[in-house]
Design an enzyme around this catalytic site. Sequence first.
Site, PDB file in Angstrom:
ATOM      1  N   TYR A 185       0.847  -1.187   0.000  1.00 42.02           N
ATOM      2  CA  TYR A 185       0.000   0.000   0.000  1.00 42.02           C
ATOM      3  C   TYR A 185       0.893   1.251   0.000  1.00 42.02           C
ATOM      4  O   TYR A 185       2.110   1.151  -0.128  1.00 42.02           O
ATOM      5  CB  TYR A 185      -1.003  -0.063   1.160  1.00 42.02           C
ATOM      6  CG  TYR A 185      -1.918  -1.270   1.013  1.00 42.02           C
ATOM      7  CD1 TYR A 185      -2.761  -1.380  -0.096  1.00 42.02           C
ATOM      8  CD2 TYR A 185      -1.901  -2.320   1.922  1.00 42.02           C
ATOM      9  CE1 TYR A 185      -3.570  -2.501  -0.280  1.00 42.02           C
ATOM     10  CE2 TYR A 185      -2.710  -3.444   1.755  1.00 42.02           C
ATOM     11  CZ  TYR A 185      -3.546  -3.532   0.645  1.00 42.02           C
ATOM     12  OH  TYR A 185      -4.338  -4.640   0.455  1.00 42.02           O
ATOM     13  N   ARG A 233       3.116  -1.078  11.063  1.00 46.87           N
ATOM     14  CA  ARG A 233       3.194  -2.393  10.413  1.00 46.87           C
ATOM     15  C   ARG A 233       4.069  -2.281   9.178  1.00 46.87           C
ATOM     16  O   ARG A 233       3.870  -1.414   8.329  1.00 46.87           O
ATOM     17  CB  ARG A 233       1.816  -2.928  10.038  1.00 46.87           C
ATOM     18  CG  ARG A 233       1.929  -4.269   9.314  1.00 46.87           C
ATOM     19  CD  ARG A 233       0.626  -5.005   9.198  1.00 46.87           C
ATOM     20  NE  ARG A 233       0.469  -5.945  10.299  1.00 46.87           N
ATOM     21  CZ  ARG A 233      -0.227  -7.082  10.217  1.00 46.87           C
ATOM     22  NH1 ARG A 233      -0.866  -7.399   9.113  1.00 46.87           N
ATOM     23  NH2 ARG A 233      -0.307  -7.899  11.246  1.00 46.87           N
ATOM     24  N   GLY A 333      -4.333 -13.644  13.072  1.00 49.37           N
ATOM     25  CA  GLY A 333      -5.326 -13.231  12.094  1.00 49.37           C
ATOM     26  C   GLY A 333      -6.386 -14.298  11.961  1.00 49.37           C
ATOM     27  O   GLY A 333      -7.341 -14.373  12.744  1.00 49.37           O
ATOM     28  N   ARG A 334      -6.190 -15.174  10.989  1.00 48.18           N
ATOM     29  CA  ARG A 334      -7.235 -16.147  10.647  1.00 48.18           C
ATOM     30  C   ARG A 334      -7.590 -17.084  11.794  1.00 48.18           C
ATOM     31  O   ARG A 334      -8.741 -17.507  11.915  1.00 48.18           O
ATOM     32  CB  ARG A 334      -6.792 -16.932   9.411  1.00 48.18           C
ATOM     33  CG  ARG A 334      -6.824 -16.062   8.160  1.00 48.18           C
ATOM     34  CD  ARG A 334      -5.988 -16.627   7.053  1.00 48.18           C
ATOM     35  NE  ARG A 334      -4.566 -16.580   7.370  1.00 48.18           N
ATOM     36  CZ  ARG A 334      -3.609 -16.992   6.548  1.00 48.18           C
ATOM     37  NH1 ARG A 334      -3.919 -17.502   5.381  1.00 48.18           N
ATOM     38  NH2 ARG A 334      -2.340 -16.901   6.897  1.00 48.18           N
TER      39      ARG A 334
HETATM   40  C1  FNR Z   1      -5.598  -9.526   6.330  1.00 47.44           C
HETATM   41  N1  FNR Z   1      -4.389  -8.888   6.608  1.00 47.44           N
HETATM   42  C2  FNR Z   1      -4.364  -7.521   6.771  1.00 47.44           C
HETATM   43  N2  FNR Z   1      -3.210  -6.895   7.132  1.00 47.44           N
HETATM   44  C3  FNR Z   1      -3.192  -5.585   7.399  1.00 47.44           C
HETATM   45  O1  FNR Z   1      -2.141  -5.059   7.747  1.00 47.44           O
HETATM   46  N3  FNR Z   1      -4.335  -4.844   7.304  1.00 47.44           N
HETATM   47  C4  FNR Z   1      -5.527  -5.390   6.926  1.00 47.44           C
HETATM   48  O2  FNR Z   1      -6.548  -4.715   6.915  1.00 47.44           O
HETATM   49  C5  FNR Z   1      -5.540  -6.764   6.580  1.00 47.44           C
HETATM   50  N4  FNR Z   1      -6.671  -7.361   6.134  1.00 47.44           N
HETATM   51  C6  FNR Z   1      -6.742  -8.747   6.078  1.00 47.44           C
HETATM   52  C7  FNR Z   1      -7.970  -9.377   5.824  1.00 47.44           C
HETATM   53  C8  FNR Z   1      -8.067 -10.762   5.880  1.00 47.44           C
HETATM   54  C9  FNR Z   1      -9.399 -11.425   5.662  1.00 47.44           C
HETATM   55  C10 FNR Z   1      -6.911 -11.535   6.143  1.00 47.44           C
HETATM   56  C11 FNR Z   1      -6.979 -13.049   6.238  1.00 47.44           C
HETATM   57  C12 FNR Z   1      -5.703 -10.920   6.333  1.00 47.44           C
HETATM   58  C13 FNR Z   1      -3.221  -9.679   7.015  1.00 47.44           C
HETATM   59  C14 FNR Z   1      -3.360 -10.110   8.465  1.00 47.44           C
HETATM   60  O3  FNR Z   1      -3.313  -8.996   9.352  1.00 47.44           O
HETATM   61  C15 FNR Z   1      -2.230 -11.083   8.872  1.00 47.44           C
HETATM   62  O4  FNR Z   1      -1.006 -10.427   8.778  1.00 47.44           O
HETATM   63  C16 FNR Z   1      -2.212 -12.328   7.988  1.00 47.44           C
HETATM   64  O5  FNR Z   1      -3.527 -12.869   7.854  1.00 47.44           O
HETATM   65  C17 FNR Z   1      -1.277 -13.403   8.537  1.00 47.44           C
HETATM   66  O6  FNR Z   1      -1.676 -13.820   9.812  1.00 47.44           O
HETATM   67  P1  FNR Z   1      -2.531 -15.183  10.055  1.00 47.44           P
HETATM   68  O7  FNR Z   1      -3.877 -14.996   9.412  1.00 47.44           O
HETATM   69  O8  FNR Z   1      -1.758 -16.293   9.422  1.00 47.44           O
HETATM   70  O9  FNR Z   1      -2.611 -15.291  11.556  1.00 47.44           O
END
Ligand code: FNR
Length: 368
Positions: A185, A233, A333-334
């Site tokens: 971004y 971040r 996250g997920r």
């Molecule tokens: C994200 N991620 C994300 N990162 C961020 O900096 N801003 C955001 O708004 C988003 N949006 C977002 C939406 C969805 C649906 C997902 C799955 C991911 C990335 C998220 O913060 C995280 O870094 C990653 O999902 C990896 O972590 P997990 O999911 O493996 O625990």
Amino acid sequence: MSALFEPITLRELTIPNRVWMAPMCMYSAAGEGPETGVATDFHLTHLASRAAGGTGLVIVEATAVLPGGRISPQDLGLWNDRQQQALTRVTEAIRSYGSVPAIQLAHAGRKASTAGRRGGGAPLEPDAGGWRTVGPSPLAFEGYPEPDALSTTEIAEIVQAFADAARRALAAGFQAVEVHGAHGYLVHSFLSPAANHRTDEYGGSFENRIRFALEVVAAVRAVWPAELPVLFRTSATDWLTEDAEEERDGWTGEDTVRLAKELQAAGVDLLDVSTGGLTAGARIPVAPDYQVPFAAQVRAATGLPTGAVGLITQPEQAEAILAAGQADVILLGRELLRTPYWPQYAARTLGAERRWPVQYRAVVGADA
Ligand code: FNR
């Protein structure tokens, strides 16, 4: 004693544990009219339930500081009173469960104006509500339209928009603010030589490419109380360098360490360390803990507290990262989408005290 359930104090803010909710766009704001960018009952339920589940700090999804900075028409925004009021309900709910509300402020730059992940992610055509995007240089993200290169006047307006949104975030009750400097971004696209080919004071040398990020941080810091933390971040690497042409080399872990020192001096209190997102073609070795070494590198080299994120799903895994001194907090996250009460489960697994909502406590028992 579990490290994951130790409180952490940043500036004068004590966060009850080190299980934090990563920002995740839900593409659930109304896309048009006065409700554009306004948090809905879905956001309230979604975010408050993770606070009720015992998450120490909840970061609200990427929230655009300007309409043109939205990834999609359904993104949250924070440039008007209505948006601020709706987020006030969210912060009150999060705080009522003893959790800390934080918000990620963002501008999507050349990756704005899309249908969003829920809508398939493709760029929006103008007749479907799309708009012209902006970036450091007229270089497109693969498959997206070419952005307009920002003038220095426009850069200053966006810096001001971050400050204005931070002021609104504070008024809405947030206790921490995160600058989105990752995932390709706008802020990240200025950092990386693969997206920034400017020849003015915002491009070229490392010092010039980090200028926009530092200006955004300084503007946010200037309106954010000295007793409350500012988070940043970062995408610690573009995963590009090995195969890329020399002049198109991407951002690297060493660059992140250098940036972290500057961010620390500018008043950032914790670096939330992600990776990637600058180009569609990067080869990323996705696996549990794959981003943790970058958080560890920054922490070891600078002493700046770090957050580890990315495929962390197990209590023992999270605990081991903290115990090894690789990071200070864990962002989920997920896994928190799958398991909103994950902290309760993790506390039981790790033998830590449970933080049930007061309404449940007498019924379920502290050691349930
Ligand atoms: C994200 N991620 C994300 N990162 C961020 O900096 N801003 C955001 O708004 C988003 N949006 C977002 C939406 C969805 C649906 C997902 C799955 C991911 C990335 C998220 O913060 C995280 O870094 C990653 O999902 C990896 O972590 P997990 O999911 O493996 O625990």
